[in-house]
Design an enzyme around this catalytic site. Structure first.
Site, mmCIF file in Angstrom:
data_model
loop_
_atom_site.group_PDB
_atom_site.id
_atom_site.type_symbol
_atom_site.label_atom_id
_atom_site.label_comp_id
_atom_site.label_asym_id
_atom_site.label_seq_id
_atom_site.Cartn_x
_atom_site.Cartn_y
_atom_site.Cartn_z
ATOM 1 N N GLU A 280 -8.373 8.654 1.710
ATOM 2 C CA GLU A 280 -9.747 8.167 1.603
ATOM 3 C C GLU A 280 -10.699 9.157 2.285
ATOM 4 O OE1 GLU A 280 -6.906 5.033 1.063
ATOM 5 O OE2 GLU A 280 -7.242 6.309 2.826
ATOM 6 N N ALA A 294 0.337 8.933 -6.752
ATOM 7 C CA ALA A 294 0.862 7.579 -6.588
ATOM 8 C C ALA A 294 0.049 6.801 -5.556
ATOM 9 C CB ALA A 294 2.330 7.639 -6.172
ATOM 10 N N TYR A 295 -0.389 7.491 -4.509
ATOM 11 C CA TYR A 295 -1.183 6.831 -3.473
ATOM 12 C C TYR A 295 -2.477 6.260 -4.053
ATOM 13 C CZ TYR A 295 -3.743 5.921 0.818
ATOM 14 O OH TYR A 295 -4.456 5.299 1.820
ATOM 15 N N HIS A 296 -3.121 7.004 -4.936
ATOM 16 C CA HIS A 296 -4.407 6.571 -5.494
ATOM 17 C C HIS A 296 -4.250 5.648 -6.707
ATOM 18 C CE1 HIS A 296 -6.990 8.901 -2.862
ATOM 19 N NE2 HIS A 296 -6.179 9.946 -3.020
ATOM 20 N N ARG A 327 -4.433 2.472 2.804
ATOM 21 C CA ARG A 327 -3.529 1.581 2.077
ATOM 22 C C ARG A 327 -2.295 1.223 2.906
ATOM 23 N NH1 ARG A 327 -1.765 2.940 -3.867
ATOM 24 N NH2 ARG A 327 -1.080 0.762 -3.661
#
Length: 390
Positions: A280, A294-296, A327
């Site tokens: 972020e 994958a994180y986003h 997250r």
């Protein structure tokens, strides 16, 4: 006003022998089985004795130590050779000695034998002071618990030849930190022939690569600056300019080395990850598994996301990892470090914040005993990531 680290550096430069180590939980009494004084490993016997002790006999001599350039205590330099014991310690600092207390677990103690055979010592408990001292001598935390060689670089013959060949073929003034790490890995793998450790014993591989990189870095420094330093400088400005150049390179190496070696180990274990992923804003955890993409992806389960920070020392800066990935705020946050020991209150704070330390296996015993089972080895972390990704 001079900092403790600058005083320690100045005295170290003028010393005959320099020893440094991180105070372990055993040194400070956090293991529950507190031994006398400060343990000195056998690789550093010349700090206190001209000859090794003889098994079956104790030997000792009395002296004094000036601490923090401020106060003096008695000191007993002792070899315990009777019964099952076979170890060296510096003991008997007197009642009220402040530094062998639990809150100093993980502090860097520097013991100096001066040219007149007297002794000085410093205990650095602030991370900035610790890093300033290590950076000055081009050390990583993995290269402590030993005597510091100021004038010569002791290398195995094959390793020395490989380093000399690398320097001879350099096309630039000074290689990047990434090239230094990769070259150190290549030399260590070739000379010592244990490539399988990347998968079977990554903890040892990490420390071995770190040690060779230190040797390589110091050799390149000597090749580039040795002659100039020997000849001297035309004025103070020229000296300061070179000193700053050297120190900045040492800081850069120390800051990036661990990350580079972890990247190679993760690749060698076929892990999926993104290094320096952007989460972020402009937050950048050192590693996100399996990927930044994958994180986003908000449909990708957080149960399959893992973050890892890499910090050579983390006594104070560990809190920086708490907000690197929004997250994962409620999830475990992993922190890999070469720090040898941290006090119980700090470990309790980490536990409360769901921070899991990842430490080379041989360093786990340096931590307070009640927390050792909560600390992960690098092998355990890699196996965990494999399990999650598969």
């Amino acid at each position: 006003m001079e900092t403790l680290s600058s005083l320690a550096i100045t005295d170290a430069i003028n010393s005959e022998k320099i020893f440094c180590k991180f105070l372990s939980a055993n040194d400070t009494g956090e293991t529950g089985g507190h031994q006398d004084g400060i343990y000195i490993p056998k690789n550093s016997i010349p700090l206190i004795f001209d000859k090794p002790g003889i098994k079956g006999q104790n030997k000792e001599f009395l002296n004094e130590i000036i601490w923090q350039n401020d106060f003096k205590t008695p000191a007993c330099f002792k070899y315990y050779g009777q019964g099952t014991r076979n170890e060296y310690r510096i003991t008997r600092f007197g009642r009220g000695f402040p530094f062998l207390q639990p809150e100093y677990t993980g502090a860097l103690v520097i013991i100096l034998k001066l040219k007149d055979t007297s002794y000085k010592a410093y205990v650095l408990n602030l991370e900035d002071d610790i890093n300033a001292f290590l950076d000055y001598f081009g050390l990583s935390p993995a290269e402590t618990n030993r005597l510091i060689e100021q004038k010569t670089i002791q290398l195995e013959e094959k390793e020395s030849i490989a380093i000399a060949e690398f320097i001879r073929n350099l096309k630039v003034d000074f290689p990047s930190s990434e090239e230094m790490s990769i070259t150190a890995q290549s030399i260590q793998n070739k000379v010592y022939n244990h490539n399988e450790y990347i998968q079977t014993n990554p903890d040892k591989k990490l420390l071995d690569w770190t040690a060779v990189e230190y040797n390589l870095f110091r050799a390149v420094e000597h090749a580039r600056y040795g002659e100039t330093i020997t000849k001297g400088f035309k004025d103070v400005d020229a000296f300061i300019e070179m000193a700053n150049q050297v120190l900045n390179r040492r800081k850069s190496r120390a800051g990036k080395s661990l990350e580079h070696h972890l990247t190679t180990l993760f690749n060698g274990n076929n892990l999926a990850f993104t290094a320096q992923a952007v989460t972020e804003g402009n937050k950048r955890p050192d590693f996100i598994f399996p990927s930044e993409k994958a994180y986003h992806d908000m449909t990708f389960s957080t149960d399959k996301l893992i973050s890892l920070a890499a910090k050579t020392t983390c006594k104070d800066r560990w809190r920086q990892v708490l907000n690197e990935a929004d997250r994962l705020r409620s999830k475990q946050k992993f922190l890999c470090t070469l720090q040898q020991g941290i006090s119980s209150p700090q470990l309790k704070e980490m536990q409360a914040e769901n921070v899991v330390l990842v430490v080379p296996t041989e360093y786990i015993s340096k931590y307070p005993q009640q927390y050792q089972s909560e600390i992960w080895s690098l092998k355990k972390f890699i196996d965990y990531v494999k399990e999650v990704e598969n």
